[in-house]
Each structure stands twice: as C-alpha cells, then as structure tokens.
Design a protein around this motif. Structure first.
Motif, PDB file in Angstrom:
ATOM      1  N   ARG A  73       0.846  -1.326   0.163  1.00 31.59           N
ATOM      2  CA  ARG A  73       0.199  -0.001  -0.017  1.00 31.59           C
ATOM      3  C   ARG A  73       0.809   1.046   0.072  1.00 31.59           C
ATOM      4  O   ARG A  73       1.679   1.803   1.165  1.00 31.59           O
ATOM      5  N   PHE A  74       0.776   1.870  -1.199  1.00 25.44           N
ATOM      6  CA  PHE A  74       1.590   3.175  -1.407  1.00 25.44           C
ATOM      7  C   PHE A  74       0.471   4.332  -0.956  1.00 25.44           C
ATOM      8  O   PHE A  74      -0.613   4.322  -1.130  1.00 25.44           O
ATOM      9  N   GLY A  88      -2.101  13.903  -7.950  1.00 30.48           N
ATOM     10  CA  GLY A  88      -2.267  13.359  -9.272  1.00 30.48           C
ATOM     11  C   GLY A  88      -3.236  14.293 -10.025  1.00 30.48           C
ATOM     12  O   GLY A  88      -3.640  15.377  -9.726  1.00 30.48           O
ATOM     13  N   SER A  89      -3.726  13.585 -11.301  1.00 27.49           N
ATOM     14  CA  SER A  89      -4.612  14.346 -12.068  1.00 27.49           C
ATOM     15  C   SER A  89      -5.409  13.368 -12.858  1.00 27.49           C
ATOM     16  O   SER A  89      -5.530  12.160 -12.216  1.00 27.49           O
ATOM     17  N   ASP A  90      -6.348  13.648 -13.881  1.00 29.00           N
ATOM     18  CA  ASP A  90      -7.096  12.677 -14.536  1.00 29.00           C
ATOM     19  C   ASP A  90      -6.027  11.813 -15.395  1.00 29.00           C
ATOM     20  O   ASP A  90      -6.818  10.959 -16.070  1.00 29.00           O
ATOM     21  N   SER A  91      -4.887  12.084 -15.441  1.00 26.63           N
ATOM     22  CA  SER A  91      -3.830  11.181 -16.335  1.00 26.63           C
ATOM     23  C   SER A  91      -2.755  10.853 -15.496  1.00 26.63           C
ATOM     24  O   SER A  91      -1.895   9.858 -15.912  1.00 26.63           O
ATOM     25  N   ILE A  92      -2.317  11.161 -14.400  1.00 28.74           N
ATOM     26  CA  ILE A  92      -1.179  10.985 -13.616  1.00 28.74           C
ATOM     27  C   ILE A  92      -1.511  10.699 -12.249  1.00 28.74           C
ATOM     28  O   ILE A  92      -2.514  11.262 -11.465  1.00 28.74           O
ATOM     29  N   VAL A  93      -0.833   9.542 -11.470  1.00 29.47           N
ATOM     30  CA  VAL A  93      -0.973   9.549 -10.106  1.00 29.47           C
ATOM     31  C   VAL A  93       0.499   8.964  -9.498  1.00 29.47           C
ATOM     32  O   VAL A  93       1.319   8.627 -10.067  1.00 29.47           O
ATOM     33  N   ARG A  94       0.600   9.637  -8.371  1.00 27.14           N
ATOM     34  CA  ARG A  94       1.903   9.489  -7.756  1.00 27.14           C
ATOM     35  C   ARG A  94       1.863   9.171  -6.264  1.00 27.14           C
ATOM     36  O   ARG A  94       0.703   9.545  -5.734  1.00 27.14           O
ATOM     37  N   ALA A  95       2.260   8.239  -5.880  1.00 27.69           N
ATOM     38  CA  ALA A  95       2.368   7.562  -4.498  1.00 27.69           C
ATOM     39  C   ALA A  95       3.558   7.272  -4.075  1.00 27.69           C
ATOM     40  O   ALA A  95       4.689   7.082  -4.748  1.00 27.69           O
ATOM     41  N   ARG A  96       3.814   7.179  -2.648  1.00 28.71           N
ATOM     42  CA  ARG A  96       4.833   6.952  -1.914  1.00 28.71           C
ATOM     43  C   ARG A  96       4.937   5.439  -0.976  1.00 28.71           C
ATOM     44  O   ARG A  96       3.902   5.888  -0.373  1.00 28.71           O
ATOM     45  N   LEU A  97       5.935   4.971  -0.644  1.00 30.53           N
ATOM     46  CA  LEU A  97       5.824   4.011   0.302  1.00 30.53           C
ATOM     47  C   LEU A  97       7.323   4.297   1.119  1.00 30.53           C
ATOM     48  O   LEU A  97       8.337   3.583   0.523  1.00 30.53           O
ATOM     49  N   GLY A  98       7.476   4.897   2.195  1.00 30.07           N
ATOM     50  CA  GLY A  98       8.702   5.363   2.493  1.00 30.07           C
ATOM     51  C   GLY A  98       9.417   6.261   1.676  1.00 30.07           C
ATOM     52  O   GLY A  98       9.137   7.517   1.083  1.00 30.07           O
ATOM     53  N   THR A 139       7.071   1.191 -10.510  1.00 26.64           N
ATOM     54  CA  THR A 139       7.507   1.497  -9.075  1.00 26.64           C
ATOM     55  C   THR A 139       9.053   1.783  -9.294  1.00 26.64           C
ATOM     56  O   THR A 139       9.881   1.483 -10.287  1.00 26.64           O
ATOM     57  N   TYR A 140       9.508   2.205  -8.190  1.00 29.18           N
ATOM     58  CA  TYR A 140      10.947   3.011  -8.210  1.00 29.18           C
ATOM     59  C   TYR A 140      11.212   2.792  -6.633  1.00 29.18           C
ATOM     60  O   TYR A 140      10.605   2.794  -5.888  1.00 29.18           O
ATOM     61  N   ASN A 141      12.615   2.613  -6.442  1.00 25.57           N
ATOM     62  CA  ASN A 141      13.137   2.434  -5.168  1.00 25.57           C
ATOM     63  C   ASN A 141      14.518   3.650  -4.871  1.00 25.57           C
ATOM     64  O   ASN A 141      14.936   4.068  -5.998  1.00 25.57           O
TER      65      ASN A 141
END
Length: 126
Positions: free
Chosen positions: A67-68, A73-83, A100-102
């Motif tokens: 779970r991030f 975001g917008s109607d075309s982009i979503v950004r989320a984080r986990l730590g 996903t990226y680290n």
C-alpha cells in the motif's frame, strides 16, 4: 512493437524503474516486469482513482500487495510513496502505465520515462 517490448525497451531499460506493467483500462495486464504480481483488482482500483481521486486518497495505491500513500495526481497521472520508494502511473486513452521505483531514484527521473512512453502511446491513439 509488442507490449512486452515497450515494457522492456522504454521502461525497464531506463534503469530507474524497478517494476512496471502496462494494462488496459479494464485492468487486464498487457505486459509486466518479472516478479511484479499486481492483480486485476488492484489495477481496477487504481484506474477508478483517475476519475475519483477520493478512492486513492482514502485507500492508497495498492500494488502487488503493497500500500503506497497517494501523494498527488490528475486525470492522467498518479503519484504515491511508501517510505523512500514510490509509484508513478500514467493513464492514456486505452491503457495505464504503472511503475515503481526505489531509493535513491528520484521521482522526476521516473516521471520523465513513464510520461514519455505515455505521450508516445497517446500519439498512437492508445
């Protein structure tokens, strides 16, 4: 070019994306990286969040059992984080690109790669 080639040659070859998938707006996976066990239900929830951000604000972005926390975001982009790790997603006319990226990769690096592929797909009417 096959969907897996888009995945391998545009996303994973960037070396800034850890795991990724390209899926249809129905949640069916078209291509995915090795060991990215994202489910159709998780993708469907993400895709519904592009239309109603409250879904993501309240539930986060769930991918491959993680779970991030929704950031923006917008109607075309979503950004989320986990730590220090994160997710960057882009919705096109017919697909969603999920990556996903680290740490120590920076969100801007991933955004450039994902959105470049997304713009290409949009130009091809995907």
């Amino acid at each position: 070019m096959s969907w897996q080639e888009y995945m391998d040659n545009h996303l994973l070859s960037s070396k800034c994306i850890d795991k990724a998938c390209i899926a249809g707006l129905d949640g069916n996976v078209w291509a995915q990286s090795k060991d990215f066990a994202v489910t159709k239900d998780e993708l469907s929830m993400l895709i519904s969040g592009f239309e109603n951000m409250n879904v993501l604000i309240n539930n986060g972005v769930n991918l491959a059992g993680q779970r991030f926390i929704y950031i923006s975001g917008s109607d075309s982009i979503v950004r989320a984080r986990l730590g220090k790790d994160g997710v960057h997603c882009m919705k096109t006319k017919q697909a969603v690109i999920v990556s996903t990226y680290n740490d120590p990769i920076q969100p801007q690096q991933v955004a450039m790669v994902v959105e470049k592929l997304g713009e290409h797909l949009l130009n091809c009417d995907y």
